[in-house]
Design an enzyme around this catalytic site. Structure first.
Site, PDB file in Angstrom:
ATOM      1  N   LYS A 175       0.843  -1.195   0.000  1.00  0.00           N
ATOM      2  CA  LYS A 175       0.000   0.000   0.000  1.00  0.00           C
ATOM      3  C   LYS A 175       0.887   1.257   0.000  1.00  0.00           C
ATOM      4  CE  LYS A 175      -3.647   2.254   2.610  1.00  0.00           C
ATOM      5  NZ  LYS A 175      -4.580   2.200   3.729  1.00  0.00           N
ATOM      6  N   GLU A 231      10.474  -4.594   4.639  1.00  0.00           N
ATOM      7  CA  GLU A 231      10.558  -6.010   4.242  1.00  0.00           C
ATOM      8  C   GLU A 231      10.273  -6.155   2.754  1.00  0.00           C
ATOM      9  OE1 GLU A 231       8.883  -4.811   6.805  1.00  0.00           O
ATOM     10  OE2 GLU A 231       9.085  -6.103   8.573  1.00  0.00           O
ATOM     11  N   GLY A 234      -4.970  -2.017   4.872  1.00  0.00           N
ATOM     12  CA  GLY A 234      -4.161  -3.158   4.420  1.00  0.00           C
ATOM     13  C   GLY A 234      -4.842  -4.489   4.672  1.00  0.00           C
ATOM     14  N   ARG A 235      -5.363  -4.671   5.877  1.00  0.00           N
ATOM     15  CA  ARG A 235      -5.947  -5.971   6.226  1.00  0.00           C
ATOM     16  C   ARG A 235      -7.338  -6.170   5.640  1.00  0.00           C
ATOM     17  NH1 ARG A 235      -4.902  -2.657  10.328  1.00  0.00           N
ATOM     18  NH2 ARG A 235      -6.585  -1.814  11.621  1.00  0.00           N
ATOM     19  N   GLU A 293      -5.136  -6.914  14.602  1.00  0.00           N
ATOM     20  CA  GLU A 293      -4.609  -5.587  14.257  1.00  0.00           C
ATOM     21  C   GLU A 293      -5.748  -4.555  14.312  1.00  0.00           C
ATOM     22  OE1 GLU A 293      -2.692  -4.496  10.317  1.00  0.00           O
ATOM     23  OE2 GLU A 293      -0.893  -4.735  11.510  1.00  0.00           O
ATOM     24  N   HIS A 304      -5.791 -33.639  17.223  1.00  0.00           N
ATOM     25  CA  HIS A 304      -4.719 -34.511  17.704  1.00  0.00           C
ATOM     26  C   HIS A 304      -3.582 -33.702  18.298  1.00  0.00           C
ATOM     27  CE1 HIS A 304      -6.634 -38.029  15.939  1.00  0.00           C
ATOM     28  NE2 HIS A 304      -7.045 -37.169  15.029  1.00  0.00           N
ATOM     29  N   LYS A 347       9.057  -0.711  14.355  1.00  0.00           N
ATOM     30  CA  LYS A 347       9.692  -0.344  13.076  1.00  0.00           C
ATOM     31  C   LYS A 347      10.753   0.736  13.306  1.00  0.00           C
ATOM     32  CE  LYS A 347       5.592  -0.969  10.178  1.00  0.00           C
ATOM     33  NZ  LYS A 347       4.615  -0.284   9.334  1.00  0.00           N
TER      34      LYS A 347
END
Ligand SMILES: O=P(O)(O)OC[C@H]1O[C@H](O)[C@H](O)[C@@H](O)[C@@H]1O
Length: 549
Positions: free
Chosen positions: A213, A219, A274-275, A360, A391, A511
């Protein structure tokens, strides 16, 4: 009644909240066994169906009064007004002064949604058309690599909302994908992720989609630069970038600076969080994989759930019900987590996706007005596809000391009919919900003639709540509906808690600190460290041992 941006009566002072507190004291020890025994039709009564999703919420520790009070709470916090505010483009993301319009990304062409007096729907469809055109070119082989070879590999580079959505949805809709295309996702700044994702790929046949965005995320930009070097090592000409790199972003300037032609950029807008973005151009890798037609079917599924959420009365409104019942456990029973347990292997990345969506959005400590909250906000979301989880960690849900409300999610029909697999899978899902709710008492074991009744370790108390969601099959439409359902559930809860579900300031501090530490790790000369004694020591150790490698 609350409206956007105006201060609201504190949550714990609302009459419905106080009534819920009293009510909780009265019913907290009621057992699901008794609730079902008293009301033989409970399973039918407390279930509803909308937009092709059947929701059974009868195995919750609620009575009719609980529901009435939760619905009153929804009214008192102004949920209806808040939904209208979101859908009409009001700037409900108050800390960033932005509209919140992921619903516009899947609205039909003729709808009008204005932001600052400007209808955003035509632009949404322009981008969709551009994505469609590009996807068709890549899928048909018309779009060629720099050396004339067909594109066979798509690598999406992004992180957070620019990765989790398309990755989850690609896994979920793999059945519908072009099996001749290799689609990979690189997110972690750990070089291993890039190295493994590009291993054995031919750069001449590889298209990178750099999704960010902001186009400043460290990263993603680091991975994108590494990708460019990797591609150019073989292609040996900067001009090849135009054929092997496209960008998805809101930031044309940064895209240009990176060297990607803005003709190869797919835009979106600041009113898409973003999400909440994978049905925007951030879904380009997904669209190429499953084809534009399936992508649009998925958008239609999202839209159907949006319309249901916007118009249905709250007592039949799936996101409202899930959200309000979640509040009941989170704020009155003190449950810290929610397990989302899809009984479908294709949904293996759903919980990772929902973690960002929910945590978030609603992991917040102050109200919209900036006052510290004096109640719990967003839960911890976790889960794994069934039956694997059974399990592994279900033991704790069945007999541990923590209350963990669960959402079970399954389909009547499988996409891979291999009898008897699907019957076994779904039998397990239904059985787990039953076992959690009803358990097995010592008396029952004794009545069955089992000697186990003498061993308390074998007893299951039950009274563990769950919702069960059933859909026909995992189609693109169904996925759209499921994701929109959870988006709106998060919205309902954020509204009750009176928090800004659309900012994420908490991720910034880390950050900033990383930016300070990077040069300290890279410096040739011993840097002067001014952190605390723990942080200093960690940096020193890393520097010391990194040299030995
Ligand atoms: O798409 P980008 O601008 O690269 O952002 C990627 C992600 O990083 C940020 O730190 C946020 O926490 C996420 O909400 C966002 O989705």
């Amino acid at each position: 009644m609350a409206t956007t941006g105006t201060s609201r009566t504190p949550l714990t002072q609302l009459s419905s909240w106080k009534a819920l507190e009293e009510h909780y004291q009265k019913i907290k020890d009621l057992h699901l066994r008794d609730l079902f025994a008293k009301d033989p039709k409970r399973g039918e009564r407390l279930s509803t169906e909308a937009a092709g999703i059947y929701l059974d919420y009868s195995k919750n520790r609620i009575t009719s009064e609980t529901l009435d009070l939760l619905l009153k709470l929804a009214d008192e916090v102004g949920l209806r007004e808040r939904i209208n505010a979101m859908f009409s483009g009001e700037k409900i993301n108050v800390t960033e002064q932005r509209a919140v319009l992921h619903v516009a990304l899947r609205a039909p062409k003729d709808q009008v949604i204005n932001v600052d007096g400007h209808n955003v729907i035509p632009e949404v469809h322009e981008v969709l058309d551009k994505m469609t055109d590009f996807s068709n070119k890549v899928r048909s082989g018309e779009w060629k690599g720099y050396t004339g070879k067909r594109i066979r590999n798509i690598v999406n580079i992004g992180i957070g909302g620019s990765d989790l959505g398309p990755d989850m949805a690609y896994q979920a809709l793999r059945h519908y994908s072009d099996r001749d295309l290799t689609v990979r996702f690189v997110s972690n700044v750990d070089g291993t992720h890039f190295a493994e994702a590009t291993r054995a790929l031919d750069p001449e046949e590889t298209l990178f989609i750099v999704s960010s965005k902001t186009f400043t995320t460290i990263e993603t930009m680091t991975n994108a630069r590494t990708a460019r070097d990797w591609a150019l090592r073989t292609l040996k000409d900067d001009a090849a970038v135009a054929k092997h790199f496209v960008a998805v972003s809101t930031n044309a300037d940064e895209v240009k600076k990176f060297g990607i032609d803005t003709a190869n950029m797919f835009g979106f807008w600041d009113w898409v969080g973003g999400r909440y973005s994978y049905d925007s151009a951030i879904g380009l890798s997904l669209m190429i994989a499953i084809g534009p037609e399936n992508f649009r079917k998925m958008l239609a599924g999202f839209h159907e759930m949006d319309e249901h959420f916007r118009t249905a009365p709250f007592e039949q409104n799936l996101p409202a019900l899930l959200g309000l019942i979640g509040i009941w456990y989170n704020n009155f029973f003190g449950a810290q987590t929610v397990a989302v347990l899809p009984y479908d292997q294709y949904l293996e990345k759903l919980s990772a996706y929902l973690q960002q969506l929910d945590m978030e959005s609603n992991g917040k400590h102050v109200t919209q007005e900036g006052q510290p909250v004096n109640y719990q906000t967003g839960p911890i979301i976790w889960g794994q596809p069934g039956t694997n989880g059974q399990h592994a960690f279900y033991q704790l849900i069945h007999q541990g000391t923590k209350l963990i409300p669960c959402d079970f999610l399954g389909f009547y029909q499988t996409l891979n009919p291999l009898p008897p697999h699907h019957d076994l899978l779904i039998a397990n899902m239904i059985a787990q919900a039953e076992a959690l709710a009803f358990g097995k008492t010592a008396e029952e074991l004794k009545a069955e003639g089992s000697p186990d009744y003498q061993t308390p370790h074998r007893v299951c108390e039950g009274n563990r709540p769950s919702n069960t969601l059933f859909l026909e099959r995992l189609t693109p439409e169904a996925l759209g509906k499921i994701i929109a359902l959870y988006e709106h559930k998060v919205f309902v809860q954020g509204t009750v808690w009176n928090i800004d579900s659309f900012d994420q300031w908490g991720v910034e501090l880390g950050k900033v600190l990383a930016k300070r530490i990077i040069p300290e790790l890279e410096a040739v000369k011993e840097p002067e460290l001014k952190h605390d004694s723990s942080t200093n020591r960690l940096i020193e150790r890393y520097r010391q041992f990194k040299r030995k490698a």
